[in-house]
Motif scaffolding. Structure first.
Motif, mmCIF file in Angstrom:
data_model
loop_
_atom_site.group_PDB
_atom_site.id
_atom_site.type_symbol
_atom_site.label_atom_id
_atom_site.label_comp_id
_atom_site.label_asym_id
_atom_site.label_seq_id
_atom_site.Cartn_x
_atom_site.Cartn_y
_atom_site.Cartn_z
ATOM 1 N N VAL A 128 87.628 64.468 -41.645
ATOM 2 C CA VAL A 128 88.058 63.863 -42.901
ATOM 3 C C VAL A 128 89.538 63.512 -42.784
ATOM 4 O O VAL A 128 90.376 64.395 -42.583
ATOM 5 N N GLU A 129 89.831 62.210 -42.932
ATOM 6 C CA GLU A 129 91.214 61.752 -42.908
ATOM 7 C C GLU A 129 91.789 61.753 -44.315
ATOM 8 O O GLU A 129 91.061 61.557 -45.298
ATOM 9 N N HIS A 168 89.253 54.884 -24.396
ATOM 10 C CA HIS A 168 87.951 54.214 -24.520
ATOM 11 C C HIS A 168 87.237 54.730 -25.758
ATOM 12 O O HIS A 168 86.925 55.921 -25.846
ATOM 13 N N GLU A 169 86.920 53.856 -26.680
ATOM 14 C CA GLU A 169 86.234 54.269 -27.907
ATOM 15 C C GLU A 169 84.926 54.989 -27.633
ATOM 16 O O GLU A 169 84.533 55.878 -28.391
ATOM 17 N N THR A 170 84.281 54.615 -26.565
ATOM 18 C CA THR A 170 82.968 55.209 -26.244
ATOM 19 C C THR A 170 83.059 56.685 -25.892
ATOM 20 O O THR A 170 82.042 57.366 -25.812
ATOM 21 N N GLU A 171 84.289 57.187 -25.669
ATOM 22 C CA GLU A 171 84.461 58.607 -25.350
ATOM 23 C C GLU A 171 84.356 59.486 -26.589
ATOM 24 O O GLU A 171 84.317 60.712 -26.478
ATOM 25 N N TYR A 172 84.296 58.877 -27.772
ATOM 26 C CA TYR A 172 84.352 59.636 -29.014
ATOM 27 C C TYR A 172 83.026 59.559 -29.754
ATOM 28 O O TYR A 172 82.519 58.463 -30.020
ATOM 29 N N ASP A 173 82.495 60.718 -30.103
ATOM 30 C CA ASP A 173 81.229 60.737 -30.828
ATOM 31 C C ASP A 173 81.359 61.356 -32.216
ATOM 32 O O ASP A 173 80.353 61.567 -32.901
ATOM 33 N N ASN A 174 82.586 61.661 -32.621
ATOM 34 C CA ASN A 174 82.833 62.168 -33.969
ATOM 35 C C ASN A 174 83.926 61.310 -34.594
ATOM 36 O O ASN A 174 85.019 61.201 -34.026
ATOM 37 N N TRP A 175 83.614 60.711 -35.726
ATOM 38 C CA TRP A 175 84.550 59.799 -36.385
ATOM 39 C C TRP A 175 84.687 60.161 -37.847
ATOM 40 O O TRP A 175 83.713 60.560 -38.494
ATOM 41 N N GLY A 176 85.897 59.966 -38.361
ATOM 42 C CA GLY A 176 86.103 60.105 -39.789
ATOM 43 C C GLY A 176 85.760 58.819 -40.515
ATOM 44 O O GLY A 176 85.393 57.812 -39.903
ATOM 45 N N GLN A 177 85.909 58.852 -41.829
ATOM 46 C CA GLN A 177 85.523 57.714 -42.662
ATOM 47 C C GLN A 177 86.642 56.686 -42.793
ATOM 48 O O GLN A 177 86.414 55.574 -43.254
ATOM 49 N N GLY A 178 87.852 57.061 -42.400
ATOM 50 C CA GLY A 178 88.979 56.141 -42.446
ATOM 51 C C GLY A 178 89.841 56.325 -43.682
ATOM 52 O O GLY A 178 89.362 56.758 -44.732
ATOM 53 N N THR A 179 91.116 56.000 -43.533
ATOM 54 C CA THR A 179 92.053 56.025 -44.649
ATOM 55 C C THR A 179 92.932 54.774 -44.572
ATOM 56 O O THR A 179 93.401 54.406 -43.493
ATOM 57 N N GLN A 180 93.121 54.117 -45.704
ATOM 58 C CA GLN A 180 93.860 52.859 -45.748
ATOM 59 C C GLN A 180 95.368 53.120 -45.742
ATOM 60 O O GLN A 180 95.875 53.930 -46.530
ATOM 61 N N VAL A 181 96.057 52.414 -44.881
ATOM 62 C CA VAL A 181 97.515 52.403 -44.860
ATOM 63 C C VAL A 181 97.969 50.983 -45.118
ATOM 64 O O VAL A 181 97.559 50.054 -44.405
ATOM 65 N N THR A 182 98.789 50.799 -46.127
ATOM 66 C CA THR A 182 99.303 49.478 -46.477
ATOM 67 C C THR A 182 100.821 49.547 -46.504
ATOM 68 O O THR A 182 101.399 50.371 -47.222
ATOM 69 N N VAL A 183 101.444 48.693 -45.691
ATOM 70 C CA VAL A 183 102.904 48.641 -45.624
ATOM 71 C C VAL A 183 103.336 47.306 -46.210
ATOM 72 O O VAL A 183 103.095 46.249 -45.620
ATOM 73 N N ARG A 219 102.326 60.557 -43.367
ATOM 74 C CA ARG A 219 101.694 61.479 -42.424
ATOM 75 C C ARG A 219 100.199 61.523 -42.718
ATOM 76 O O ARG A 219 99.778 61.920 -43.815
ATOM 77 N N LEU A 220 99.430 61.111 -41.740
ATOM 78 C CA LEU A 220 97.975 61.168 -41.853
ATOM 79 C C LEU A 220 97.477 62.505 -41.316
ATOM 80 O O LEU A 220 98.018 63.032 -40.341
ATOM 81 N N SER A 221 96.434 63.017 -41.958
ATOM 82 C CA SER A 221 95.804 64.259 -41.519
ATOM 83 C C SER A 221 94.355 63.986 -41.157
ATOM 84 O O SER A 221 93.697 63.164 -41.796
ATOM 85 N N CYS A 222 93.887 64.702 -40.168
ATOM 86 C CA CYS A 222 92.484 64.628 -39.743
ATOM 87 C C CYS A 222 91.987 66.062 -39.667
ATOM 88 O O CYS A 222 92.298 66.791 -38.721
ATOM 89 N N ALA A 223 91.233 66.466 -40.676
ATOM 90 C CA ALA A 223 90.739 67.838 -40.754
ATOM 91 C C ALA A 223 89.297 67.905 -40.287
ATOM 92 O O ALA A 223 88.467 67.096 -40.713
ATOM 93 N N ALA A 224 89.015 68.865 -39.415
ATOM 94 C CA ALA A 224 87.671 69.015 -38.872
ATOM 95 C C ALA A 224 86.955 70.187 -39.521
ATOM 96 O O ALA A 224 87.574 71.203 -39.865
#
Length: 125
Positions: free
Chosen positions: A5-6, A108-123, A19-24
């Motif tokens: 969860v991001e 390589h993206e293919t190395e990852y099998d666990n992904w979060g849902q994403g968080t929007q960053v707008t500058v 600061r973005l967080s990625c909690a498992a």
């Protein structure tokens, strides 16, 4: 059930920081290579930063070197992405990902099998 969860995204002015967080949950994150990717609508997802299992190694995309820092807090089972001196071109949805593949292929993206849902960053000003 393994979950990432991001959080921490939002709207920030150019030159600002986030600061973005990625909690498992459901697994131990320090057993995994962890990465941050980002994606702008209509463009391919790109790797931003990577951290190895041992924390001895980190990598950054050229576009964020010197501005972004990836770090782990194993006690909190969380990986962070500190983003400083933000630019409008950093605007994207940011995703964290975890995988048990080789550090050699961390970009390589293919190395990852666990992904979060994403968080929007707008500058933007």
């Amino acid at each position: 059930q393994r979950q990432l969860v991001e959080s921490g995204g939002g709207l920030v002015q150019p030159g600002g920081s986030l600061r973005l967080s990625c909690a498992a949950s459901g697994f131990t994150l320090d057993d995994y290579v962890v990465a941050w990717f980002r994606q702008v609508p209509g463009k391919e997802r790109e790797g931003v930063s990577y951290i190895s299992r041992s924390e001895s190694s980190t990598r950054y995309a050229e576009s964020v070197k010197g501005r972004f820092t990836i770090a782990r807090d194993n006690a909190k089972n969380t990986v962070y992405l500190q983003m400083n001196s933000l630019k409008p071109e950093d605007t994207a949805v940011y995703y964290c990902a975890a995988g048990r593949g080789s550090w050699v292929f961390a970009d390589h993206e293919t190395e990852y099998d666990n992904w979060g849902q994403g968080t929007q960053v707008t500058v933007s000003s």
